[in-house]
Design a protein around this motif. Structure first.
Motif, PDB file in Angstrom:
ATOM      1  N   ALA A  14      -0.973  34.004   0.138  1.00  0.00           N
ATOM      2  CA  ALA A  14      -2.267  33.486  -0.306  1.00  0.00           C
ATOM      3  C   ALA A  14      -2.265  31.969  -0.395  1.00  0.00           C
ATOM      4  O   ALA A  14      -1.254  31.348  -0.734  1.00  0.00           O
ATOM      5  N   ALA A  15      -3.417  31.378  -0.102  1.00  0.00           N
ATOM      6  CA  ALA A  15      -3.623  29.956  -0.349  1.00  0.00           C
ATOM      7  C   ALA A  15      -3.993  29.808  -1.817  1.00  0.00           C
ATOM      8  O   ALA A  15      -5.006  30.327  -2.270  1.00  0.00           O
ATOM      9  N   VAL A  16      -3.166  29.106  -2.574  1.00  0.00           N
ATOM     10  CA  VAL A  16      -3.350  29.017  -4.018  1.00  0.00           C
ATOM     11  C   VAL A  16      -4.097  27.739  -4.357  1.00  0.00           C
ATOM     12  O   VAL A  16      -3.783  26.663  -3.861  1.00  0.00           O
ATOM     13  N   GLU A  17      -5.094  27.876  -5.225  1.00  0.00           N
ATOM     14  CA  GLU A  17      -5.895  26.724  -5.629  1.00  0.00           C
ATOM     15  C   GLU A  17      -5.038  25.720  -6.400  1.00  0.00           C
ATOM     16  O   GLU A  17      -3.971  26.060  -6.916  1.00  0.00           O
ATOM     17  N   PRO A  18      -5.505  24.467  -6.502  1.00  0.00           N
ATOM     18  CA  PRO A  18      -4.747  23.449  -7.247  1.00  0.00           C
ATOM     19  C   PRO A  18      -4.472  23.879  -8.689  1.00  0.00           C
ATOM     20  O   PRO A  18      -5.156  24.729  -9.248  1.00  0.00           O
ATOM     21  N   VAL A  19      -3.498  23.227  -9.285  1.00  0.00           N
ATOM     22  CA  VAL A  19      -3.096  23.548 -10.652  1.00  0.00           C
ATOM     23  C   VAL A  19      -4.229  23.279 -11.639  1.00  0.00           C
ATOM     24  O   VAL A  19      -4.911  22.258 -11.573  1.00  0.00           O
ATOM     25  N   LEU A  20      -4.445  24.237 -12.537  1.00  0.00           N
ATOM     26  CA  LEU A  20      -5.400  24.072 -13.630  1.00  0.00           C
ATOM     27  C   LEU A  20      -4.630  24.097 -14.941  1.00  0.00           C
ATOM     28  O   LEU A  20      -3.557  24.687 -15.047  1.00  0.00           O
ATOM     29  N   THR A  21      -5.202  23.474 -15.957  1.00  0.00           N
ATOM     30  CA  THR A  21      -4.622  23.521 -17.294  1.00  0.00           C
ATOM     31  C   THR A  21      -5.434  24.474 -18.149  1.00  0.00           C
ATOM     32  O   THR A  21      -6.569  24.826 -17.810  1.00  0.00           O
ATOM     33  N   ARG A  22      -4.867  24.889 -19.263  1.00  0.00           N
ATOM     34  CA  ARG A  22      -5.603  25.779 -20.174  1.00  0.00           C
ATOM     35  C   ARG A  22      -6.929  25.167 -20.589  1.00  0.00           C
ATOM     36  O   ARG A  22      -7.953  25.846 -20.659  1.00  0.00           O
ATOM     37  N   GLY A  23      -6.931  23.878 -20.822  1.00  0.00           N
ATOM     38  CA  GLY A  23      -8.131  23.212 -21.282  1.00  0.00           C
ATOM     39  C   GLY A  23      -9.260  23.209 -20.251  1.00  0.00           C
ATOM     40  O   GLY A  23     -10.425  23.086 -20.605  1.00  0.00           O
ATOM     41  N   SER A  24      -8.895  23.329 -18.976  1.00  0.00           N
ATOM     42  CA  SER A  24      -9.921  23.316 -17.937  1.00  0.00           C
ATOM     43  C   SER A  24     -10.607  24.671 -17.771  1.00  0.00           C
ATOM     44  O   SER A  24     -11.622  24.782 -17.099  1.00  0.00           O
ATOM     45  N   LEU A  25     -10.046  25.721 -18.366  1.00  0.00           N
ATOM     46  CA  LEU A  25     -10.642  27.047 -18.299  1.00  0.00           C
ATOM     47  C   LEU A  25     -11.609  27.224 -19.464  1.00  0.00           C
ATOM     48  O   LEU A  25     -11.344  27.957 -20.414  1.00  0.00           O
ATOM     49  N   THR A  26     -12.725  26.549 -19.377  1.00  0.00           N
ATOM     50  CA  THR A  26     -13.730  26.669 -20.428  1.00  0.00           C
ATOM     51  C   THR A  26     -14.830  27.599 -19.973  1.00  0.00           C
ATOM     52  O   THR A  26     -15.250  27.571 -18.826  1.00  0.00           O
ATOM     53  N   ALA A  27     -15.274  28.467 -20.865  1.00  0.00           N
ATOM     54  CA  ALA A  27     -16.303  29.435 -20.527  1.00  0.00           C
ATOM     55  C   ALA A  27     -17.583  28.711 -20.142  1.00  0.00           C
ATOM     56  O   ALA A  27     -18.019  27.776 -20.801  1.00  0.00           O
ATOM     57  N   ALA A  28     -18.200  29.183 -19.048  1.00  0.00           N
ATOM     58  CA  ALA A  28     -19.426  28.561 -18.577  1.00  0.00           C
ATOM     59  C   ALA A  28     -20.606  29.029 -19.408  1.00  0.00           C
ATOM     60  O   ALA A  28     -20.596  30.106 -19.968  1.00  0.00           O
TER      61      ALA A  28
END
Length: 323
Positions: A309-323
């Motif tokens: 799989a092509a894996v998306e760039p690294v995200l941090t916990r803080g960037s996973l905010t509910a929309a």
């Protein structure tokens, strides 16, 4: 994007050369390999039934998970399909022969926690201890590392993202628990739909996240990756949505089901109207639908699919905010 070479160090399996060859041959969307997954639990473990069945009474129920999982293993063998079985620790301790049989048939063993308690109802200490216990049990039974994890009822949500750091500390390489939808029990709306790497605070480690399949309907993200959705939605809709992931987005998808979903004769639990509908609707049709699915798409274990799989760039916990 993460390359196959960088993934090869984290997910033992295919060689870099094998991956390069498969990528070179994989331009046609019909060759995309998707992840077939099974959450190995019994009907009385379901979170929706927790208000009606105490965990202390589980031992009183006759196990049906062994026969139902064996049916799935035979069905997969007919189609030469290998998948990932996320085994509940409670089941593994009572059915070690089942775990070994799954592994001996060439499937990947992964962890589904121990008690099927929702993570956001646990303390971090209890979650760590239970997950460590389940992982150790599985690794002792199959004598190889367990790389993957899936939370009970996909219960890694915004306020339980702390669990990711514990999974990294315990040695898990990938997770399949974060669903990018709105739901009464799970989901982080706006999180990525495709595989990505999620970093722990302070960059002390990261884990690959592979969300279950979703589609968009009138701008809303809708689950189509299996479970109750596979039984409730018309089969043509599921097939169309999954085909779009492969053919339009050129991405692999995660499909999941439970052994009890091919068991229409299971005992009935008295629960609320919504919970009963989700659990029992179309149980008698599930196995035939699964056969159709296996004839239409290519499947492999999660570990192998992530290799490609092509894996998306690294995200941090803080960037996973509910929309």
């Amino acid at each position: 994007m993460t390359t196959p070479q960088s993934l090869d160090c984290s997910l033992p399996g295919m060689s870099v050369r094998q991956l390069e060859l498969q990528h070179a041959q994989g331009g046609d969307s019909s060759t995309i390999c998707n992840a077939m997954t099974v959450d190995v639990e019994d009907y009385f473990h379901v979170a929706a039934f927790a208000p009606h069945i105490a965990r202390s009474s589980w031992h009183r129920f006759a196990l049906r998970v062994e026969r139902n999982t064996a049916r799935l293993l035979d069905l997969f063998a007919e189609r030469n399909v290998r998948g990932t079985f996320f085994v509940l620790g409670w089941v593994a301790e009572r059915c070690p022969a089942l775990v070994r049989e799954i592994a001996c048939r060439g499937h990947e063993i992964a962890c589904h926690g121990y008690s099927h308690e929702l993570i956001y109802r646990q303390s971090s200490a209890v979650f760590r201890e239970e997950t460590k216990r389940a992982k150790a049990c599985l690794e002792d039974q199959i004598q190889r590392p367990v790389l993957g994890y899936r939370a009970a009822s996909y219960s890694i949500v915004q306020h339980s993202l702390w669990a990711i750091e514990i999974l990294v500390q315990l040695g898990f390489v990938y997770d399949s628990s974060i669903v990018p939808v709105r739901h009464d029990r799970y989901g982080i709306p706006g999180s990525p739909r495709w595989p990505y790497r999620l970093e722990t605070p302070g960059s002390r480690g990261s884990i690959l996240e592979f969300p279950p399949a979703t589609t968009t309907v009138l701008g809303a993200c809708v689950p189509v990756g299996g479970g109750g959705y596979f039984r409730i939605f018309p089969y043509w809709f599921t097939r169309l949505a999954l085909s779009q992931i492969n053919e339009h987005y050129h991405q692999p998808f995660v499909f999941y089901l439970h052994p009890w979903e091919i068991d229409p004769e299971q005992p009935r639990i008295r629960a609320g109207l919504i919970s009963s509908f989700r659990h029992y609707f179309n149980l008698a049709r599930c196995e035939q639908r699964l056969r159709q699915l296996l004839e239409t798409f290519r499947f492999a274990p999660v570990r192998d699919v992530l290799q490609l799989a092509a894996v998306e760039p690294v995200l941090t916990r803080g960037s996973l905010t509910a929309a």
